[in-house]
Design a protein around this motif. Structure first.
Motif, PDB file in Angstrom:
ATOM      1  N   LEU A 369       0.811  -1.208   0.000  1.00 25.14           N
ATOM      2  CA  LEU A 369       0.000   0.000   0.000  1.00 25.14           C
ATOM      3  C   LEU A 369       0.848   1.264   0.000  1.00 25.14           C
ATOM      4  O   LEU A 369       0.486   2.269  -0.620  1.00 25.14           O
ATOM      5  CB  LEU A 369      -0.929  -0.005   1.219  1.00 25.14           C
ATOM      6  N   GLY A 370       1.999   1.238   0.679  1.00 21.08           N
ATOM      7  CA  GLY A 370       2.870   2.413   0.716  1.00 21.08           C
ATOM      8  C   GLY A 370       3.387   2.777  -0.651  1.00 21.08           C
ATOM      9  O   GLY A 370       3.354   3.954  -1.049  1.00 21.08           O
ATOM     10  N   THR A 371       3.878   1.789  -1.385  1.00 18.75           N
ATOM     11  CA  THR A 371       4.410   2.073  -2.724  1.00 18.75           C
ATOM     12  C   THR A 371       3.283   2.393  -3.706  1.00 18.75           C
ATOM     13  O   THR A 371       3.495   3.099  -4.687  1.00 18.75           O
ATOM     14  CB  THR A 371       5.248   0.894  -3.239  1.00 18.75           C
ATOM     15  N   THR A 372       2.073   1.868  -3.444  1.00 22.16           N
ATOM     16  CA  THR A 372       0.920   2.233  -4.289  1.00 22.16           C
ATOM     17  C   THR A 372       0.599   3.715  -4.137  1.00 22.16           C
ATOM     18  O   THR A 372       0.339   4.410  -5.127  1.00 22.16           O
ATOM     19  CB  THR A 372      -0.309   1.383  -3.908  1.00 22.16           C
ATOM     20  N   ILE A 373       0.630   4.200  -2.908  1.00 20.28           N
ATOM     21  CA  ILE A 373       0.384   5.628  -2.668  1.00 20.28           C
ATOM     22  C   ILE A 373       1.487   6.472  -3.299  1.00 20.28           C
ATOM     23  O   ILE A 373       1.220   7.524  -3.907  1.00 20.28           O
ATOM     24  CB  ILE A 373       0.277   5.900  -1.153  1.00 20.28           C
ATOM     25  N   LEU A 374       2.744   6.009  -3.192  1.00 20.86           N
ATOM     26  CA  LEU A 374       3.851   6.742  -3.818  1.00 20.86           C
ATOM     27  C   LEU A 374       3.661   6.791  -5.328  1.00 20.86           C
ATOM     28  O   LEU A 374       3.870   7.840  -5.961  1.00 20.86           O
ATOM     29  CB  LEU A 374       5.175   6.073  -3.465  1.00 20.86           C
ATOM     30  N   LEU A 375       3.262   5.665  -5.918  1.00 21.20           N
ATOM     31  CA  LEU A 375       2.970   5.625  -7.351  1.00 21.20           C
ATOM     32  C   LEU A 375       1.883   6.629  -7.699  1.00 21.20           C
ATOM     33  O   LEU A 375       1.995   7.376  -8.688  1.00 21.20           O
ATOM     34  CB  LEU A 375       2.520   4.217  -7.736  1.00 21.20           C
ATOM     35  N   ALA A 376       0.819   6.667  -6.890  1.00 19.55           N
ATOM     36  CA  ALA A 376      -0.290   7.585  -7.145  1.00 19.55           C
ATOM     37  C   ALA A 376       0.178   9.035  -7.119  1.00 19.55           C
ATOM     38  O   ALA A 376      -0.239   9.856  -7.948  1.00 19.55           O
ATOM     39  CB  ALA A 376      -1.391   7.360  -6.116  1.00 19.55           C
ATOM     40  N   VAL A 377       1.056   9.362  -6.171  1.00 15.18           N
ATOM     41  CA  VAL A 377       1.560  10.733  -6.071  1.00 15.18           C
ATOM     42  C   VAL A 377       2.361  11.094  -7.318  1.00 15.18           C
ATOM     43  O   VAL A 377       2.189  12.179  -7.897  1.00 15.18           O
ATOM     44  CB  VAL A 377       2.405  10.907  -4.795  1.00 15.18           C
ATOM     45  N   PHE A 378       3.245  10.202  -7.756  1.00 12.92           N
ATOM     46  CA  PHE A 378       4.039  10.474  -8.952  1.00 12.92           C
ATOM     47  C   PHE A 378       3.149  10.684 -10.173  1.00 12.92           C
ATOM     48  O   PHE A 378       3.349  11.621 -10.958  1.00 12.92           O
ATOM     49  CB  PHE A 378       5.017   9.323  -9.223  1.00 12.92           C
ATOM     50  N   MET A 379       2.147   9.815 -10.353  1.00 11.48           N
ATOM     51  CA  MET A 379       1.272   9.931 -11.513  1.00 11.48           C
ATOM     52  C   MET A 379       0.369  11.162 -11.404  1.00 11.48           C
ATOM     53  O   MET A 379       0.017  11.785 -12.418  1.00 11.48           O
ATOM     54  CB  MET A 379       0.433   8.663 -11.676  1.00 11.48           C
ATOM     55  N   GLY A 380      -0.004  11.525 -10.174  1.00 18.72           N
ATOM     56  CA  GLY A 380      -0.780  12.749  -9.985  1.00 18.72           C
ATOM     57  C   GLY A 380       0.033  13.983 -10.331  1.00 18.72           C
ATOM     58  O   GLY A 380      -0.469  14.928 -10.952  1.00 18.72           O
ATOM     59  N   ILE A 381       1.304  13.996  -9.916  1.00 19.23           N
ATOM     60  CA  ILE A 381       2.205  15.093 -10.292  1.00 19.23           C
ATOM     61  C   ILE A 381       2.301  15.205 -11.803  1.00 19.23           C
ATOM     62  O   ILE A 381       2.232  16.303 -12.374  1.00 19.23           O
ATOM     63  CB  ILE A 381       3.596  14.867  -9.676  1.00 19.23           C
ATOM     64  N   ALA A 382       2.441  14.051 -12.468  1.00 20.80           N
ATOM     65  CA  ALA A 382       2.557  14.044 -13.925  1.00 20.80           C
ATOM     66  C   ALA A 382       1.322  14.642 -14.586  1.00 20.80           C
ATOM     67  O   ALA A 382       1.421  15.520 -15.446  1.00 20.80           O
ATOM     68  CB  ALA A 382       2.781  12.617 -14.417  1.00 20.80           C
ATOM     69  N   GLY A 383       0.135  14.180 -14.159  1.00 20.50           N
ATOM     70  CA  GLY A 383      -1.096  14.662 -14.789  1.00 20.50           C
ATOM     71  C   GLY A 383      -1.348  16.126 -14.529  1.00 20.50           C
ATOM     72  O   GLY A 383      -1.667  16.886 -15.453  1.00 20.50           O
ATOM     73  N   GLY A 384      -1.220  16.559 -13.271  1.00 17.81           N
ATOM     74  CA  GLY A 384      -1.479  17.957 -12.948  1.00 17.81           C
ATOM     75  C   GLY A 384      -0.550  18.904 -13.677  1.00 17.81           C
ATOM     76  O   GLY A 384      -0.981  19.921 -14.236  1.00 17.81           O
TER      77      GLY A 384
END
Length: 499
Positions: A369-384
Protein backbone atom coordinates in the motif's frame (compact mmCIF):
# COMPACT_ATOMS: atom_id res chain seq x y z
CA UNK A 1 -20.95 39.10 -46.78
CA UNK A 2 -18.26 40.81 -44.76
CA UNK A 3 -15.35 39.65 -42.71
CA UNK A 4 -15.41 40.03 -38.96
CA UNK A 5 -14.06 43.27 -37.63
CA UNK A 6 -12.58 42.64 -34.21
CA UNK A 7 -9.62 43.75 -32.16
CA UNK A 8 -6.25 42.25 -32.86
CA UNK A 9 -6.11 38.77 -31.37
CA UNK A 10 -2.87 39.67 -29.65
CA UNK A 11 -4.47 42.58 -27.77
CA UNK A 12 -7.10 42.27 -25.09
CA UNK A 13 -9.79 44.83 -24.48
CA UNK A 14 -9.41 47.27 -21.59
CA UNK A 15 -12.45 45.61 -19.96
CA UNK A 16 -10.63 42.28 -19.87
CA UNK A 17 -7.33 43.63 -18.56
CA UNK A 18 -9.14 45.63 -15.88
CA UNK A 19 -11.34 42.71 -14.79
CA UNK A 20 -11.17 42.30 -11.02
CA UNK A 21 -9.57 39.39 -9.24
CA UNK A 22 -12.96 38.28 -7.95
CA UNK A 23 -14.52 38.29 -11.42
CA UNK A 24 -11.53 36.40 -12.82
CA UNK A 25 -11.78 33.76 -10.10
CA UNK A 26 -15.51 33.31 -10.82
CA UNK A 27 -14.76 32.74 -14.52
CA UNK A 28 -11.99 30.26 -13.70
CA UNK A 29 -14.18 28.32 -11.25
CA UNK A 30 -17.07 28.01 -13.71
CA UNK A 31 -14.75 26.94 -16.50
CA UNK A 32 -13.07 24.39 -14.21
CA UNK A 33 -16.50 22.98 -13.33
CA UNK A 34 -17.28 22.74 -17.04
CA UNK A 35 -14.10 20.84 -17.87
CA UNK A 36 -14.95 18.25 -15.21
CA UNK A 37 -17.63 17.00 -17.59
CA UNK A 38 -14.87 15.49 -19.74
CA UNK A 39 -13.72 13.18 -16.95
CA UNK A 40 -17.24 12.59 -15.59
CA UNK A 41 -18.31 11.23 -18.99
CA UNK A 42 -16.10 8.23 -18.25
CA UNK A 43 -15.40 8.03 -14.52
CA UNK A 44 -19.07 8.27 -13.49
CA UNK A 45 -20.10 5.70 -16.08
CA UNK A 46 -17.32 3.09 -15.82
CA UNK A 47 -18.51 1.53 -12.52
CA UNK A 48 -21.84 0.64 -14.16
CA UNK A 49 -20.58 -1.21 -17.25
CA UNK A 50 -21.51 -4.62 -15.86
CA UNK A 51 -25.03 -3.43 -15.00
CA UNK A 52 -25.42 -1.93 -18.48
CA UNK A 53 -24.33 -5.16 -20.13
CA UNK A 54 -27.04 -7.05 -18.21
CA UNK A 55 -29.71 -4.42 -18.84
CA UNK A 56 -29.11 -4.26 -22.59
CA UNK A 57 -28.19 -7.96 -22.93
CA UNK A 58 -25.01 -7.20 -24.87
CA UNK A 59 -21.46 -8.50 -24.88
CA UNK A 60 -20.22 -5.36 -26.66
CA UNK A 61 -20.39 -3.13 -23.61
CA UNK A 62 -16.94 -1.63 -24.26
CA UNK A 63 -18.63 0.46 -26.97
CA UNK A 64 -20.02 2.59 -24.13
CA UNK A 65 -16.50 3.87 -23.50
CA UNK A 66 -15.16 3.90 -27.07
CA UNK A 67 -18.10 5.55 -28.90
CA UNK A 68 -17.53 8.98 -27.27
CA UNK A 69 -13.85 8.83 -28.23
CA UNK A 70 -14.62 7.79 -31.80
CA UNK A 71 -17.22 10.53 -32.30
CA UNK A 72 -15.10 13.01 -30.37
CA UNK A 73 -12.23 12.46 -32.78
CA UNK A 74 -14.48 13.79 -35.56
CA UNK A 75 -16.40 16.57 -33.81
CA UNK A 76 -13.81 18.11 -31.46
CA UNK A 77 -11.62 19.60 -34.25
CA UNK A 78 -14.74 21.03 -35.92
CA UNK A 79 -16.03 22.48 -32.66
CA UNK A 80 -12.59 23.95 -31.94
CA UNK A 81 -12.52 25.71 -35.30
CA UNK A 82 -16.10 26.92 -34.93
CA UNK A 83 -15.17 28.40 -31.56
CA UNK A 84 -12.28 30.34 -33.10
CA UNK A 85 -14.56 31.66 -35.87
CA UNK A 86 -17.91 32.30 -34.18
CA UNK A 87 -17.06 32.80 -30.50
CA UNK A 88 -15.99 30.50 -27.67
CA UNK A 89 -19.00 30.91 -25.38
CA UNK A 90 -21.59 30.55 -28.13
CA UNK A 91 -20.04 27.34 -29.45
CA UNK A 92 -19.45 25.95 -25.96
CA UNK A 93 -23.11 26.42 -25.05
CA UNK A 94 -24.22 24.82 -28.32
CA UNK A 95 -21.94 21.83 -27.78
CA UNK A 96 -23.11 21.63 -24.16
CA UNK A 97 -26.75 21.58 -25.21
CA UNK A 98 -26.03 18.69 -27.58
CA UNK A 99 -24.30 16.93 -24.71
CA UNK A 100 -27.42 17.39 -22.55
CA UNK A 101 -29.61 15.84 -25.25
CA UNK A 102 -27.28 12.86 -25.40
CA UNK A 103 -27.33 12.52 -21.61
CA UNK A 104 -31.13 12.45 -21.52
CA UNK A 105 -31.09 9.79 -24.23
CA UNK A 106 -28.64 7.67 -22.21
CA UNK A 107 -30.74 8.05 -19.07
CA UNK A 108 -33.98 6.96 -20.75
CA UNK A 109 -33.07 4.66 -23.68
CA UNK A 110 -34.30 1.09 -23.44
CA UNK A 111 -32.60 -0.08 -26.66
CA UNK A 112 -28.83 -0.41 -26.84
CA UNK A 113 -28.45 1.39 -30.23
CA UNK A 114 -30.31 4.42 -28.85
CA UNK A 115 -28.16 4.34 -25.73
CA UNK A 116 -25.01 4.34 -27.89
CA UNK A 117 -26.44 7.20 -29.97
CA UNK A 118 -26.74 9.15 -26.72
CA UNK A 119 -23.11 8.39 -25.92
CA UNK A 120 -22.20 9.68 -29.38
CA UNK A 121 -24.01 12.96 -28.71
CA UNK A 122 -22.24 13.18 -25.37
CA UNK A 123 -18.96 13.35 -27.29
CA UNK A 124 -19.68 17.04 -27.86
CA UNK A 125 -18.93 17.53 -24.17
CA UNK A 126 -15.31 16.60 -24.85
CA UNK A 127 -14.96 19.91 -26.69
CA UNK A 128 -15.01 21.75 -23.38
CA UNK A 129 -11.46 20.52 -22.84
CA UNK A 130 -10.27 22.68 -25.74
CA UNK A 131 -12.74 25.58 -25.78
CA UNK A 132 -12.55 26.45 -22.09
CA UNK A 133 -8.84 27.25 -22.20
CA UNK A 134 -9.57 29.76 -24.95
CA UNK A 135 -12.18 31.38 -22.70
CA UNK A 136 -9.61 31.74 -19.94
CA UNK A 137 -7.09 33.26 -22.32
CA UNK A 138 -9.60 35.75 -23.73
CA UNK A 139 -11.57 36.72 -20.64
CA UNK A 140 -9.16 37.22 -17.76
CA UNK A 141 -6.18 39.58 -17.45
CA UNK A 142 -3.04 38.24 -19.08
CA UNK A 143 -1.11 38.14 -15.80
CA UNK A 144 -3.67 35.70 -14.35
CA UNK A 145 -3.90 33.36 -17.37
CA UNK A 146 -1.13 30.91 -16.29
CA UNK A 147 -2.70 30.55 -12.85
CA UNK A 148 -6.17 30.29 -14.42
CA UNK A 149 -4.99 27.38 -16.56
CA UNK A 150 -3.60 25.80 -13.40
CA UNK A 151 -6.98 26.29 -11.74
CA UNK A 152 -8.61 24.22 -14.48
CA UNK A 153 -6.04 21.55 -13.66
CA UNK A 154 -7.42 21.50 -10.12
CA UNK A 155 -10.85 20.71 -11.56
CA UNK A 156 -9.45 17.89 -13.70
CA UNK A 157 -7.74 16.37 -10.66
CA UNK A 158 -10.89 16.73 -8.56
CA UNK A 159 -13.08 15.00 -11.16
CA UNK A 160 -10.59 12.13 -11.43
CA UNK A 161 -10.87 11.74 -7.66
CA UNK A 162 -14.62 12.25 -7.21
CA UNK A 163 -15.92 10.52 -10.35
CA UNK A 164 -15.23 6.84 -9.56
CA UNK A 165 -16.35 7.16 -5.93
CA UNK A 166 -19.52 9.10 -6.71
CA UNK A 167 -20.31 6.96 -9.74
CA UNK A 168 -19.85 3.76 -7.78
CA UNK A 169 -22.15 4.95 -4.98
CA UNK A 170 -24.86 6.21 -7.36
CA UNK A 171 -24.88 3.06 -9.46
CA UNK A 172 -24.80 0.70 -6.49
CA UNK A 173 -27.60 2.60 -4.73
CA UNK A 174 -29.88 3.76 -7.55
CA UNK A 175 -28.80 1.90 -10.71
CA UNK A 176 -26.62 2.90 -13.65
CA UNK A 177 -29.11 5.44 -15.03
CA UNK A 178 -28.66 7.56 -11.92
CA UNK A 179 -25.14 8.44 -13.06
CA UNK A 180 -26.58 9.99 -16.22
CA UNK A 181 -29.31 11.84 -14.33
CA UNK A 182 -26.68 13.28 -12.01
CA UNK A 183 -24.53 14.26 -15.01
CA UNK A 184 -27.56 15.93 -16.61
CA UNK A 185 -28.37 18.06 -13.55
CA UNK A 186 -24.74 18.95 -12.91
CA UNK A 187 -24.07 19.93 -16.52
CA UNK A 188 -27.31 21.90 -16.89
CA UNK A 189 -26.52 23.97 -13.79
CA UNK A 190 -22.96 24.69 -14.94
CA UNK A 191 -24.06 25.60 -18.47
CA UNK A 192 -26.76 27.92 -17.13
CA UNK A 193 -24.21 29.65 -14.89
CA UNK A 194 -21.83 30.07 -17.83
CA UNK A 195 -24.63 31.46 -20.00
CA UNK A 196 -25.52 34.05 -17.34
CA UNK A 197 -22.21 34.95 -15.75
CA UNK A 198 -19.49 34.56 -18.40
CA UNK A 199 -19.24 37.11 -21.25
CA UNK A 200 -18.58 36.19 -24.86
CA UNK A 201 -15.10 36.58 -26.27
CA UNK A 202 -14.37 39.29 -28.83
CA UNK A 203 -11.56 37.52 -30.69
CA UNK A 204 -12.57 35.96 -34.01
CA UNK A 205 -10.78 34.28 -36.90
CA UNK A 206 -12.21 35.44 -40.23
CA UNK A 207 -12.08 32.06 -41.92
CA UNK A 208 -14.44 29.67 -43.58
CA UNK A 209 -14.70 26.29 -41.88
CA UNK A 210 -12.63 23.63 -43.61
CA UNK A 211 -15.10 20.79 -43.14
CA UNK A 212 -13.20 18.49 -45.50
CA UNK A 213 -10.01 18.92 -43.50
CA UNK A 214 -11.91 18.41 -40.25
CA UNK A 215 -13.46 15.23 -41.62
CA UNK A 216 -10.08 13.87 -42.73
CA UNK A 217 -8.49 14.65 -39.37
CA UNK A 218 -11.41 13.40 -37.31
CA UNK A 219 -12.02 10.24 -39.29
CA UNK A 220 -8.31 9.47 -39.34
CA UNK A 221 -8.02 9.87 -35.58
CA UNK A 222 -11.22 7.87 -35.02
CA UNK A 223 -9.98 5.06 -37.26
CA UNK A 224 -6.82 4.79 -35.17
CA UNK A 225 -8.85 4.75 -31.95
CA UNK A 226 -11.19 2.12 -33.43
CA UNK A 227 -8.22 -0.03 -34.43
CA UNK A 228 -6.76 0.29 -30.96
CA UNK A 229 -10.00 -0.88 -29.34
CA UNK A 230 -11.13 -3.59 -31.77
CA UNK A 231 -8.86 -6.50 -32.60
CA UNK A 232 -11.15 -7.68 -35.41
CA UNK A 233 -10.45 -4.63 -37.57
CA UNK A 234 -7.18 -3.45 -36.03
CA UNK A 235 -4.90 -3.76 -39.04
CA UNK A 236 -7.32 -2.26 -41.56
CA UNK A 237 -8.47 0.52 -39.24
CA UNK A 238 -4.94 1.64 -38.36
CA UNK A 239 -3.90 1.59 -42.03
CA UNK A 240 -6.97 3.65 -43.01
CA UNK A 241 -6.34 6.04 -40.13
CA UNK A 242 -2.72 6.65 -41.12
CA UNK A 243 -3.68 7.18 -44.78
CA UNK A 244 -6.43 9.67 -43.86
CA UNK A 245 -4.02 11.66 -41.68
CA UNK A 246 -1.42 11.73 -44.46
CA UNK A 247 -4.09 12.98 -46.89
CA UNK A 248 -5.15 15.57 -44.29
CA UNK A 249 -1.66 17.08 -44.02
CA UNK A 250 -1.18 17.03 -47.80
CA UNK A 251 -4.58 18.63 -48.41
CA UNK A 252 -4.09 21.32 -45.76
CA UNK A 253 -1.03 22.59 -47.64
CA UNK A 254 -3.19 23.30 -50.68
CA UNK A 255 -6.07 25.10 -48.96
CA UNK A 256 -6.00 28.88 -48.54
CA UNK A 257 -7.82 28.71 -45.21
CA UNK A 258 -7.15 25.26 -43.74
CA UNK A 259 -8.58 23.80 -40.57
CA UNK A 260 -5.23 24.60 -38.98
CA UNK A 261 -2.37 26.37 -40.68
CA UNK A 262 0.51 24.06 -41.55
CA UNK A 263 2.85 27.00 -40.97
CA UNK A 264 1.38 27.28 -37.47
CA UNK A 265 1.90 23.56 -36.85
CA UNK A 266 5.45 24.03 -38.08
CA UNK A 267 6.27 26.37 -35.22
CA UNK A 268 8.57 24.50 -32.81
CA UNK A 269 6.50 25.62 -29.84
CA UNK A 270 3.46 23.94 -31.39
CA UNK A 271 4.73 20.69 -32.88
CA UNK A 272 7.01 19.99 -29.93
CA UNK A 273 4.09 20.48 -27.52
CA UNK A 274 1.99 18.09 -29.62
CA UNK A 275 4.84 15.57 -29.57
CA UNK A 276 5.07 15.84 -25.78
CA UNK A 277 1.29 15.34 -25.59
CA UNK A 278 1.54 12.19 -27.71
CA UNK A 279 4.38 10.82 -25.57
CA UNK A 280 2.54 11.54 -22.33
CA UNK A 281 -0.59 10.02 -23.87
CA UNK A 282 1.23 6.66 -23.85
CA UNK A 283 1.59 6.86 -20.05
CA UNK A 284 -1.91 8.23 -19.52
CA UNK A 285 -3.49 5.56 -21.72
CA UNK A 286 -1.68 2.83 -19.81
CA UNK A 287 -2.75 4.32 -16.48
CA UNK A 288 -6.40 4.29 -17.49
CA UNK A 289 -6.42 0.77 -18.94
CA UNK A 290 -3.79 -1.16 -16.98
CA UNK A 291 -3.42 0.28 -13.49
CA UNK A 292 -6.89 -0.72 -12.21
CA UNK A 293 -6.29 -4.27 -13.45
CA UNK A 294 -2.81 -4.45 -11.97
CA UNK A 295 -3.70 -3.12 -8.53
CA UNK A 296 -6.91 -5.15 -8.29
CA UNK A 297 -5.44 -8.42 -9.60
CA UNK A 298 -5.77 -11.26 -7.06
CA UNK A 299 -3.05 -11.56 -4.45
CA UNK A 300 -1.64 -15.09 -4.23
CA UNK A 301 0.41 -15.74 -1.08
CA UNK A 302 3.99 -16.67 -1.83
CA UNK A 303 3.76 -15.64 -5.49
CA UNK A 304 5.64 -12.42 -6.26
CA UNK A 305 4.07 -12.19 -9.71
CA UNK A 306 0.52 -11.79 -8.36
CA UNK A 307 -1.32 -8.51 -7.80
CA UNK A 308 -2.20 -6.58 -4.67
CA UNK A 309 -5.81 -7.75 -4.58
CA UNK A 310 -7.25 -4.29 -3.84
CA UNK A 311 -11.02 -3.95 -3.68
CA UNK A 312 -12.78 -1.17 -5.60
CA UNK A 313 -12.83 0.93 -2.43
CA UNK A 314 -9.20 0.03 -1.68
CA UNK A 315 -8.21 1.12 -5.17
CA UNK A 316 -10.08 4.40 -4.76
CA UNK A 317 -8.53 5.13 -1.37
CA UNK A 318 -4.95 4.06 -2.03
CA UNK A 319 -4.59 5.15 -5.66
CA UNK A 320 -7.50 7.35 -6.73
CA UNK A 321 -7.51 9.61 -3.67
CA UNK A 322 -3.75 10.44 -3.49
CA UNK A 323 -3.51 10.66 -7.28
CA UNK A 324 -6.43 13.08 -7.51
CA UNK A 325 -5.14 15.23 -4.66
CA UNK A 326 -1.63 15.35 -6.13
CA UNK A 327 -3.02 16.18 -9.58
CA UNK A 328 -5.21 18.99 -8.25
CA UNK A 329 -2.39 20.49 -6.18
CA UNK A 330 0.16 20.22 -8.99
CA UNK A 331 -2.21 21.71 -11.54
CA UNK A 332 -2.27 24.91 -9.52
CA UNK A 333 1.44 24.64 -8.67
CA UNK A 334 2.31 24.23 -12.36
CA UNK A 335 0.33 27.37 -13.15
CA UNK A 336 2.35 29.27 -10.55
CA UNK A 337 5.64 27.79 -11.83
CA UNK A 338 4.67 28.74 -15.40
CA UNK A 339 3.96 32.31 -14.38
CA UNK A 340 6.94 32.70 -12.03
CA UNK A 341 9.57 30.69 -13.94
CA UNK A 342 8.45 28.99 -17.18
CA UNK A 343 5.88 26.50 -18.49
CA UNK A 344 8.81 24.43 -19.78
CA UNK A 345 10.00 23.89 -16.19
CA UNK A 346 6.48 22.90 -15.10
CA UNK A 347 6.30 20.37 -17.93
CA UNK A 348 9.68 18.93 -17.03
CA UNK A 349 8.54 18.39 -13.42
CA UNK A 350 5.51 16.52 -14.70
CA UNK A 351 7.49 14.26 -17.01
CA UNK A 352 9.92 13.43 -14.22
CA UNK A 353 6.89 12.36 -12.18
CA UNK A 354 5.66 10.17 -15.06
CA UNK A 355 9.12 8.64 -15.44
CA UNK A 356 9.52 7.83 -11.75
CA UNK A 357 6.01 6.40 -11.48
CA UNK A 358 6.58 4.21 -14.54
CA UNK A 359 9.89 2.98 -13.16
CA UNK A 360 8.26 2.00 -9.86
CA UNK A 361 6.09 -0.45 -11.77
CA UNK A 362 8.73 -1.35 -14.35
CA UNK A 363 11.18 -2.47 -11.66
CA UNK A 364 8.49 -4.31 -9.70
CA UNK A 365 8.65 -1.96 -6.72
CA UNK A 366 4.86 -1.57 -6.26
CA UNK A 367 4.38 -4.37 -3.76
CA UNK A 368 2.28 -2.85 -0.98
CA UNK A 369 0.00 0.00 0.00
CA UNK A 370 2.87 2.41 0.72
CA UNK A 371 4.41 2.07 -2.72
CA UNK A 372 0.92 2.23 -4.29
CA UNK A 373 0.38 5.63 -2.67
CA UNK A 374 3.85 6.74 -3.82
CA UNK A 375 2.97 5.62 -7.35
CA UNK A 376 -0.29 7.59 -7.15
CA UNK A 377 1.56 10.73 -6.07
CA UNK A 378 4.04 10.47 -8.95
CA UNK A 379 1.27 9.93 -11.51
CA UNK A 380 -0.78 12.75 -9.98
CA UNK A 381 2.21 15.09 -10.29
CA UNK A 382 2.56 14.04 -13.93
CA UNK A 383 -1.10 14.66 -14.79
CA UNK A 384 -1.48 17.96 -12.95
CA UNK A 385 1.71 19.45 -14.36
CA UNK A 386 1.09 18.16 -17.88
CA UNK A 387 -2.40 19.59 -18.33
CA UNK A 388 -1.41 22.98 -16.92
CA UNK A 389 1.99 23.27 -18.61
CA UNK A 390 0.87 22.01 -22.03
CA UNK A 391 -1.92 24.58 -22.26
CA UNK A 392 0.38 27.37 -21.12
CA UNK A 393 2.92 26.30 -23.75
CA UNK A 394 0.25 26.47 -26.46
CA UNK A 395 -1.04 29.82 -25.23
CA UNK A 396 2.50 31.19 -25.50
CA UNK A 397 2.92 29.64 -28.97
CA UNK A 398 -0.24 30.49 -30.93
CA UNK A 399 -2.39 33.56 -31.59
CA UNK A 400 -5.64 33.84 -29.65
CA UNK A 401 -7.72 33.33 -32.80
CA UNK A 402 -6.37 29.78 -33.22
CA UNK A 403 -6.35 28.75 -29.55
CA UNK A 404 -9.28 26.32 -29.68
CA UNK A 405 -8.40 24.52 -32.90
CA UNK A 406 -4.77 24.14 -31.80
CA UNK A 407 -6.02 22.77 -28.50
CA UNK A 408 -8.09 20.26 -30.47
CA UNK A 409 -4.89 19.05 -32.13
CA UNK A 410 -3.36 18.46 -28.71
CA UNK A 411 -6.52 16.65 -27.63
CA UNK A 412 -6.29 14.43 -30.72
CA UNK A 413 -2.61 13.68 -30.10
CA UNK A 414 -3.33 12.59 -26.53
CA UNK A 415 -6.40 10.51 -27.40
CA UNK A 416 -4.86 8.66 -30.33
CA UNK A 417 -1.61 7.80 -28.56
CA UNK A 418 -3.53 6.90 -25.39
CA UNK A 419 -5.85 4.55 -27.27
CA UNK A 420 -2.98 2.88 -29.13
CA UNK A 421 -1.01 2.60 -25.89
CA UNK A 422 -3.86 0.95 -23.98
CA UNK A 423 -4.41 -1.53 -26.83
CA UNK A 424 -0.86 -2.60 -27.55
CA UNK A 425 0.42 -2.50 -23.99
CA UNK A 426 -2.72 -4.34 -22.94
CA UNK A 427 -1.87 -7.04 -25.48
CA UNK A 428 1.66 -7.16 -24.08
CA UNK A 429 0.32 -7.65 -20.55
CA UNK A 430 -2.11 -10.30 -21.78
CA UNK A 431 0.72 -12.36 -23.24
CA UNK A 432 2.08 -13.03 -19.73
CA UNK A 433 -0.46 -15.26 -17.96
CA UNK A 434 0.06 -16.26 -14.35
CA UNK A 435 -2.86 -18.67 -14.03
CA UNK A 436 -6.56 -19.09 -14.77
CA UNK A 437 -9.07 -17.70 -12.30
CA UNK A 438 -10.62 -20.82 -10.71
CA UNK A 439 -14.00 -19.07 -10.38
CA UNK A 440 -14.35 -17.48 -13.82
CA UNK A 441 -11.82 -19.36 -15.93
CA UNK A 442 -10.40 -16.03 -17.10
CA UNK A 443 -6.61 -15.64 -17.35
CA UNK A 444 -4.89 -13.67 -14.59
CA UNK A 445 -1.94 -11.70 -16.03
CA UNK A 446 1.46 -12.01 -14.43
CA UNK A 447 3.00 -8.85 -13.01
CA UNK A 448 5.89 -9.38 -15.43
CA UNK A 449 3.72 -8.14 -18.28
CA UNK A 450 2.91 -4.94 -16.39
CA UNK A 451 6.61 -4.45 -15.63
CA UNK A 452 7.49 -4.57 -19.33
CA UNK A 453 4.55 -2.35 -20.29
CA UNK A 454 5.61 0.35 -17.84
CA UNK A 455 9.21 0.21 -18.97
CA UNK A 456 7.76 1.28 -22.34
CA UNK A 457 5.90 4.05 -20.52
CA UNK A 458 9.14 5.13 -18.84
CA UNK A 459 10.74 5.37 -22.28
CA UNK A 460 7.83 7.51 -23.49
CA UNK A 461 8.27 9.81 -20.47
CA UNK A 462 11.98 10.11 -21.33
CA UNK A 463 11.04 11.12 -24.90
CA UNK A 464 8.69 13.78 -23.51
CA UNK A 465 11.37 15.04 -21.11
CA UNK A 466 14.03 15.18 -23.84
CA UNK A 467 11.71 17.14 -26.15
CA UNK A 468 10.92 19.47 -23.25
CA UNK A 469 14.62 20.04 -22.57
CA UNK A 470 15.31 20.66 -26.26
CA UNK A 471 12.44 23.13 -26.58
CA UNK A 472 13.58 26.74 -26.97
CA UNK A 473 10.00 27.86 -26.53
CA UNK A 474 8.48 28.40 -23.08
CA UNK A 475 11.73 29.09 -21.21
CA UNK A 476 10.61 32.44 -19.83
CA UNK A 477 7.73 33.26 -17.48
CA UNK A 478 4.35 32.75 -19.15
CA UNK A 479 2.69 35.98 -20.29
CA UNK A 480 -0.84 34.69 -20.82
CA UNK A 481 -0.50 34.94 -24.59
CA UNK A 482 0.84 38.50 -24.81
CA UNK A 483 3.90 37.41 -26.83
CA UNK A 484 2.25 34.77 -29.00
CA UNK A 485 2.88 36.63 -32.24
CA UNK A 486 0.64 38.01 -34.93
CA UNK A 487 -2.82 36.83 -35.76
CA UNK A 488 -2.86 33.80 -38.01
CA UNK A 489 -5.24 35.75 -40.20
CA UNK A 490 -2.39 38.20 -40.81
CA UNK A 491 0.17 35.52 -41.68
CA UNK A 492 -2.04 33.36 -43.89
CA UNK A 493 -3.45 34.28 -47.32
CA UNK A 494 -6.29 36.83 -47.30
CA UNK A 495 -9.38 35.46 -45.63
CA UNK A 496 -12.50 34.66 -47.61
CA UNK A 497 -15.71 36.35 -46.53
CA UNK A 498 -17.36 34.59 -43.60
CA UNK A 499 -21.10 34.05 -43.97
Amino acid sequence: MAEFAHPSPTQKSSDTESRSKGQSILIIVLIALMTEIVAFEFTLVAPGLTDMALAFETNRITLVMTIPLLVGGVVVPIIGKLADVYGMKKVLLSAGTTFLVGTVLCATATAYPLFLAGRGLQACGLASSVVCYGLIRDLIPSRWVPLGVGGVGVGIGASALIGPILGGWLIETFGFRSAFWFLLVYSAIVLAAIAILIPETTVRLAHRIDYVGAALLGLGASALILGANNEDVRGVAILVGVLLLVVFFLAERRIAQPLISISLLGRPGVWMTLLIAAAYGVVNGANGALLPQMLRAPSIPGNDQSGLGLSAIGYALHYGLPSGLASAACGLLAGWVSRKHSPRLAMLIGMVGAFLGSLLIGFGAVTGLGTTILLAVFMGIAGGCFYSASQNLLIEAVPADTQAVTGSMKFTSEQVSGALSSAFLGALVGSYVLMLNPNTGQPIPSMQGYHYAYLVCAAAAVVAAVVTLAMRHGRTPATGGVVSGQSIAESDPPALPVP
